[in-house]
Design a protein around this motif. Structure first.
Motif, PDB file in Angstrom:
ATOM      1  N   ASP A 157       1.563  -4.922 -33.446  1.00  0.00           N
ATOM      2  CA  ASP A 157       0.506  -5.175 -32.475  1.00  0.00           C
ATOM      3  C   ASP A 157      -0.743  -5.692 -33.188  1.00  0.00           C
ATOM      4  O   ASP A 157      -1.305  -5.028 -34.040  1.00  0.00           O
ATOM      5  CB  ASP A 157       0.179  -3.888 -31.704  1.00  0.00           C
ATOM      6  N   GLY A 210      -3.370  -6.558 -31.387  1.00  0.00           N
ATOM      7  CA  GLY A 210      -4.487  -6.230 -30.501  1.00  0.00           C
ATOM      8  C   GLY A 210      -4.453  -7.008 -29.202  1.00  0.00           C
ATOM      9  O   GLY A 210      -3.792  -8.035 -29.081  1.00  0.00           O
ATOM     10  N   ALA A 211      -5.137  -6.476 -28.219  1.00  0.00           N
ATOM     11  CA  ALA A 211      -5.184  -7.093 -26.894  1.00  0.00           C
ATOM     12  C   ALA A 211      -5.804  -8.485 -26.972  1.00  0.00           C
ATOM     13  O   ALA A 211      -6.762  -8.711 -27.710  1.00  0.00           O
ATOM     14  CB  ALA A 211      -5.980  -6.206 -25.943  1.00  0.00           C
ATOM     15  N   THR A 212      -5.209  -9.416 -26.234  1.00  0.00           N
ATOM     16  CA  THR A 212      -5.715 -10.790 -26.160  1.00  0.00           C
ATOM     17  C   THR A 212      -5.631 -11.243 -24.715  1.00  0.00           C
ATOM     18  O   THR A 212      -5.025 -10.573 -23.869  1.00  0.00           O
ATOM     19  CB  THR A 212      -4.869 -11.751 -27.031  1.00  0.00           C
ATOM     20  N   THR A 213      -6.210 -12.381 -24.426  1.00  0.00           N
ATOM     21  CA  THR A 213      -6.090 -12.962 -23.089  1.00  0.00           C
ATOM     22  C   THR A 213      -4.612 -13.242 -22.829  1.00  0.00           C
ATOM     23  O   THR A 213      -3.947 -13.879 -23.626  1.00  0.00           O
ATOM     24  CB  THR A 213      -6.893 -14.279 -23.001  1.00  0.00           C
ATOM     25  N   ASN A 271      -3.133  -7.939 -22.092  1.00  0.00           N
ATOM     26  CA  ASN A 271      -4.233  -6.969 -22.136  1.00  0.00           C
ATOM     27  C   ASN A 271      -3.802  -5.513 -22.042  1.00  0.00           C
ATOM     28  O   ASN A 271      -4.638  -4.626 -22.179  1.00  0.00           O
ATOM     29  CB  ASN A 271      -5.214  -7.232 -20.981  1.00  0.00           C
ATOM     30  N   ASP A 297      -1.175 -10.998 -17.382  1.00  0.00           N
ATOM     31  CA  ASP A 297      -0.325 -11.155 -18.567  1.00  0.00           C
ATOM     32  C   ASP A 297       0.656 -12.316 -18.405  1.00  0.00           C
ATOM     33  O   ASP A 297       1.095 -12.637 -17.305  1.00  0.00           O
ATOM     34  CB  ASP A 297       0.475  -9.873 -18.831  1.00  0.00           C
ATOM     35  N   ASP A 333       2.174 -14.972 -24.191  1.00  0.00           N
ATOM     36  CA  ASP A 333       1.043 -14.291 -24.838  1.00  0.00           C
ATOM     37  C   ASP A 333       1.448 -12.905 -25.337  1.00  0.00           C
ATOM     38  O   ASP A 333       0.965 -12.458 -26.394  1.00  0.00           O
ATOM     39  CB  ASP A 333      -0.133 -14.186 -23.867  1.00  0.00           C
ATOM     40  N   GLN A 352       3.227 -13.428 -28.599  1.00  0.00           N
ATOM     41  CA  GLN A 352       2.279 -13.714 -29.681  1.00  0.00           C
ATOM     42  C   GLN A 352       1.511 -12.455 -30.110  1.00  0.00           C
ATOM     43  O   GLN A 352       1.278 -12.255 -31.292  1.00  0.00           O
ATOM     44  CB  GLN A 352       1.293 -14.797 -29.247  1.00  0.00           C
ATOM     45  N   ARG A 353       1.148 -11.638 -29.129  1.00  0.00           N
ATOM     46  CA  ARG A 353       0.394 -10.425 -29.476  1.00  0.00           C
ATOM     47  C   ARG A 353       1.195  -9.530 -30.411  1.00  0.00           C
ATOM     48  O   ARG A 353       0.652  -8.919 -31.327  1.00  0.00           O
ATOM     49  CB  ARG A 353       0.035  -9.659 -28.198  1.00  0.00           C
ATOM     50  N   GLU A 407       3.617 -10.528 -32.417  1.00  0.00           N
ATOM     51  CA  GLU A 407       4.144 -11.354 -33.506  1.00  0.00           C
ATOM     52  C   GLU A 407       5.667 -11.467 -33.477  1.00  0.00           C
ATOM     53  O   GLU A 407       6.344 -11.300 -34.493  1.00  0.00           O
ATOM     54  CB  GLU A 407       3.662 -10.830 -34.869  1.00  0.00           C
TER      55      GLU A 407
END
Length: 152
Positions: free
Chosen positions: A80, A82-85, A88, A108, A112, A115-116, A118
């Protein structure tokens, strides 16, 4: 008036006399030609040798041998960042703090989320066969598996 008629007659006679020398002499007719036709029978064709058998067709090329399928390389555990656009929500973690699942929240997107954590999107799709349309349609409340040791 008589004079005009006489003059016209003299002019016509003179024109006729002058033009008489301009005519072509008569064309002589050729003597008749006799044509004799001789008919001969058409000779019968001589038999020929039987046609040679067609040459053997070349053998078709060998079937191509497919390559072995490319190995599927799994990237390993999710991490993780971290939260991203577009991702969330809060993930569920195991005892070591490694994310094992993620619940989709409003706003969400599957790409994305991948990607969050990985992970390649295709790997995340393989880990979550319940997700359809290549991840284009995820719904609020869908639980995404992030544990690469478990599928489905």
């Amino acid at each position: 008036m008589a004079r005009n008629i006489g003059m016209a007659a003299a002019s016509a006679s003179l024109t006729a006399l002058l033009l008489s020398g301009c005519t072509a002499p008569p064309i002589p007719t050729p003597p008749p030609v006799t044509i004799t036709a001789t008919v001969t029978a058409t000779p019968a064709p001589e038999p020929t040798a039987a046609p040679a058998p067609p040459a053997a067709e070349p053998a078709p090329p060998a079937e191509p041998v497919p390559n072995a399928p490319a190995p599927v390389v799994e990237w390993g555990p999710a991490y993780d960042v971290g939260a991203t656009t577009g991702a969330n929500g809060t993930p569920v973690t195991d005892g070591n703090g490694m994310p094992v699942s993620y619940t989709v929240v409003e706003g969400d997107h599957f790409f994305d989320i991948a990607q969050r954590f990985e992970l390649p999107q295709q790997q995340l799709l393989r880990m979550n066969p319940q997700i359809h349309d290549f991840g284009e349609t995820v719904y609020i409340g869908d639980v995404i598996n992030l544990d690469w040791t478990k599928t489905g």
